[in-house]
Design an enzyme around this catalytic site. Structure first.
Site, PDB file in Angstrom:
ATOM      1  N   THR A 137     -11.689   7.275 -13.533  1.00  0.00           N
ATOM      2  CA  THR A 137     -10.680   6.806 -12.568  1.00  0.00           C
ATOM      3  C   THR A 137     -11.081   5.497 -11.902  1.00  0.00           C
ATOM      4  OG1 THR A 137      -9.158   7.560 -10.846  1.00  0.00           O
ATOM      5  CG2 THR A 137     -11.506   8.044 -10.526  1.00  0.00           C
ATOM      6  N   GLU A 147       0.825  -1.208   0.000  1.00  0.00           N
ATOM      7  CA  GLU A 147       0.000   0.000   0.000  1.00  0.00           C
ATOM      8  C   GLU A 147       0.862   1.262   0.000  1.00  0.00           C
ATOM      9  OE1 GLU A 147      -3.078   0.437  -0.430  1.00  0.00           O
ATOM     10  OE2 GLU A 147      -3.741   2.265   0.550  1.00  0.00           O
TER      11      GLU A 147
END
Ligand code: NAG
Ligand code: NAG
Ligand code: NAG
Ligand code: NAG
Ligand code: NAG
Ligand code: NAG
Length: 512
Positions: free
Chosen positions: A502, A376
Site C-alpha cells: 500500500t 483531501e
C-alpha cells in the site's frame, strides 16, 4: 542535480516483460506521442524531481524522518529511524539512481529499531519501513542486484527487517491475537486503544513476505491470525452488506465496535490487500479473494453514487450501517486501481470497467480545482453544498470539505493501473498533468511541501511537510506510468511477478 536523460531512461533490463494489454500494435511504450513531451522526457523530469527532493532531504533532514522544505528543517513523525530514506529506496531502485540507492543501503544497517522516544504505529512501521526494506531486498537480490556496491548492505536489509519484526511482534500478544497498533517499544507497552480495520488488515502481505524470505513462519502466522477476525467478522451487524465492514476493533475480543466504513482512510487498504494477497499467492489466499469479491459486489450494488449535477461521474459513498454518506477522500482514490487490478487477475471486465469509471471520477476532482490537484475530502450531497461552492458542484459534481493536499499518491496510482490495463496514453497525459500541477504548486525551498488549499491559485500557502510517501508513492507512480517496460511493472494480463504494497513498495510474488 540534473542527470542526463540517456543515463536514466531506456535501460531495459533482462527478465520477463509485463506488457500492457490492448496496446495498439503500432504504438510501443515510450514512443513519442502526439503531444509535445515524450514519455521518456516525462520520466526523466520525474527523476529530476526525485533528485531535487532527495537532495533537500539529505542536506537538511537526513537521517531524520522527513524534510520540512520551507524552513529547511526536519520532523520525526515516524520514530526518527529515517522514514524518508527507507521509503525512498524502492523508488531510487526502479529509477536506477545508483548513488542514492547506495546512500540509503549504507544507512539502513545503522538504524536501531529497538528504541524510539515516541509511540510506534505497527501499521505505519510495517508499510513504510518493513516493506521498504523487503522490497529493496527483493530487487537487490533479483533484477537490480547490479545497483548495490556492497552486498553486506543487501543482506542487512533482511536482517534489519527481521530485527524490526522481532521488536514489534509482542504487539500480537493479546487474548485474541489482534495486535495493538500504538506501541511503546521501550516498555513493550501499548496505548490501550482499539485497533482499526486498515491498521489490522494491512500487515499480512509484509509479514508473510518476511516469513517467506526468512524461513521463520511465525511472522506470517501472527498477521494471518489477526486477519481471521476480518475475514469472519463479528458481530453480524458490523457487516452491513456482505464484505463491507465497520472500522474499530476490540483487541481483547477481536470483535468490531461499529458499522461505519467505506473505501476511506481507516478502512481502505484492508480491501486493497484482500486481492493483493491473492496476487501474491493464489494457492494460499483464495479465501481472501472471495472476501474481496463480496466487498466489491456490495460496493458496486450499494455504494455506487453519481452526483446529481454530474450523473456521468461514479463515486463510492461511505456508510454508517446502511445509511450512505455522500462524501469521499483523496485516500480513496486508489479504489479505481484496485478494481482494475482485481479485474485483470480474475478475468472480470466488469471490475475493470468499474475501476476505470472510478479513476475517471477522481480525475474530475483534480481538473475541477484551481491548482489541478484534488482535495483531501470532498462531498456531493446536493442538500449540503457549502455556501460559495455551488458553481463548483454544478460544474464538477463535488464540493470541497477539506482543501489540503499532503502530497498524496492515490489518484496517480489509479491512473497508473488504468494505463497498464488499457495502454491508452490518455492516462499518461493525466498523470503528467497531475505531476505538472504538483510541481508547479508544491515546489518550495529545499523540496516539495503540503499545501493548504487546492482550490486557490498557488495552493493557499504551504504547511511545510514533505511526507515520506512523496518519495515512495507519488514519484514512483508518476515515473512508472511513463517509464520503459520492466518485470516489476504491473502487467496488463493479470500475470504479475511483483505486487505493490500500500506504500507502493513492489514485493516479489511468491514462487516467481
Ligand atoms: C521467529 O520469529 C518470532 C517472532 O518475532 C521470534 O519470537 C522467534 O524467535 C523467531 N524464531 C527464530 C528461530 O528466529
Ligand atoms: C531501549 O529499549 C529497551 C527495551 O526494549 C529499554 O530497556 C531501554 O531503556 C531503552 N533505552 C532508551 C534509551 O530508551
Ligand atoms: C473489549 O472487550 C473487553 C472484554 O469483553 C471489554 O472488557 C472491553 O471493555 C472492551 N473494550 C472496548 C473498547 O469495547
Ligand atoms: C442497521 O440497519 C438495519 C436496517 O436499516 C437495522 O435493522 C439495524 O438495526 C441497524 N443496526 C444497527 C446496529 O444500528
Ligand atoms: C447551480 O445549479 C442550480 C440548478 O441548476 C441553479 O439553480 C444555480 O443557480 C446554480 N448555481 C451556480 C452558482 O451556478
Ligand atoms: C517544476 O517547477 C520548477 C519550479 O517552479 C520549474 O522551474 C520547472 O520548470 C518545473 N518543471 C516542469 C517540468 O514544469
Amino acid at each position: 542535480m540534473i542527470i542526463l536523460k540517456s543515463v536514466v531512461v531506456g535501460a531495459l533490463l533482462p527478465g520477463v516483460l509485463a506488457l500492457p494489454r490492448n496496446l495498439p500494435t503500432d504504438i510501443k511504450l515510450n514512443k513519442k506521442a502526439s503531444s509535445a513531451v515524450s514519455a521518456d522526457e516525462r520520466a526523466a523530469e520525474v527523476i529530476n524531481t526525485f533528485r531535487i527532493a532527495w537532495d533537500g532531504y539529505y542536506k537538511y533532514a537526513f537521517p531524520n524522518d522527513e524534510l520540512k522544505p520551507v524552513s529547511n528543517s526536519f520532523g520525526n513523525s515516524r520514530n526518527a529511524w529515517g522514514a524518508s530514506a527507507v521509503d525512498a529506496l524502492s523508488t531510487a531502485l526502479v529509477m536506477q539512481q545508483k548513488d542514492i540507492v547506495n546512500e540509503i543501503i549504507d544507512y539502513i544497517p545503522k538504524i536501531n529499531f529497538h528504541n524510539s522516544s515516541t509511540d510506534v504505529s505497527l501499521f505505519e512501521t510495517t508499510i513504510r519501513y518493513l516493506a521498504g526494506m523487503l522490497s529493496g531486498y527483493d530487487f537487490l537480490t533479483g533484477p537490480l542486484e547490479n545497483l548495490a556496491d556492497n552486498t553486506a548492505n543487501v543482506d542487512a536489509l533482511l536482517s534489519q527487517a527481521i530485527s524490526l519484526a522481532d521488536t514489534l511482534s509482542y504487539a500480537f500478544e493479546t487474548p485474541s491475537g489482534v495486535p495493538w497498533n500504538n506501541l511503546n517499544l521501550n516498555t513493550r507497552g501499548n496505548d490501550g486503544s482499539p485497533n482499526g480495520l486498515a491498521t489490522v488488515g494491512t500487515l499480512v502481505l509484509e509479514w508473510v513476505r518476511l516469513s517467506d524470505l526468512s524461513g521463520n513462519a511465525t511472522y506470517g502466522k501472527l498477521a494471518e491470525k489477526a486477519e481471521t477476525y476480518l475475514l469472519n467478522p463479528s458481530p453480524a451487524w458490523s457487516e452491513p452488506w456482505p464484505g463491507l465492514l465497520g472500522m474499530d476493533i476490540n483487541v481483547t475480543t477481536g470483535e468490531f465496535l461499529d458499522a461505519h466504513g467505506g473505501w476511506i482512510g481507516g478502512a481502505d487498504s484492508f480491501y486493497e490487500y484482500l486481492i493483493k494477497m491473492f496476487v501474491y499467492d493464489p494457492n494460499r489466499y483464495s479465501s481472501y479473494k472471495d472476501r474481496w469479491v463480496l466487498a466489491a459486489d456490495s460496493t458496486i450494488k450499494h455504494l455506487t453514487s453519481h452526483p446529481i449535477t454530474r450523473p456521468d461521474i461514479t463515486f463510492i459513498a461511505a456508510f454508517n450501517n446502511q445509511t450512505l454518506d455522500l462524501s469521499s477522500q483523496h485516500l480513496a482514490g486508489f479504489a479505481g486501481g484496485n478494481f482494475i487490478l482485481a479485474g485483470q487477475v480474475l478475468g472480470r471486465q466488469d471490475y475493470i470497467d468499474y475501476g476505470l469509471a472510478l479513476t475517471n471520477a477522481w480525475h474530475e476532482t483534480y481538473i475541477g480545482t484551481a491548482t489541478g490537484i484534488g482535495p483531501e475530502i470532498f462531498g456531493w450531497d446536493s442538500t449540503k453544498v457549502p455556501a460559495g461552492q455551488e458553481s463548483l458542484f454544478n460544474k464538477s459534481g463535488f464540493y470541497i470539505q477539506d482543501s489540503g493536499y499532503q502530497l498524496r499518491p492515490e489518484v496517480i496510482e489509479s491512473f497508473y493501473y488504468a494505463y497498464r490495463e488499457t495502454g491508452d496514453t490518455k492516462y499518461q497525459e493525466w498523470a503528467w498533468d497531475a505531476y505538472l500541477a504538483i510541481n508547479a504548486t508544491t515546489r518550495v525551498g529545499s523540496g516539495y511541501s503540503s499545501i493548504r488549499d487546492v482550490n486557490a491559485v498557488g495552493g493557499g500557502g504551504f504547511s511545510d511537510e514533505m511526507e515520506s510517501f512523496f518519495f515512495a508513492e507519488v514519484l514512483k507512480y508518476a515515473y512508472l506510468i511513463q517509464a520503459p517496460d520492466a518485470e516489476w511493472q504491473v502487467s496488463g494480463d493479470g500475470k504479475n511477478s511483483w505486487v505493490f504494497n500500500t506504500e507502493a513498495h513492489p514485493l516479489k510474488v511468491f514462487g516467481t
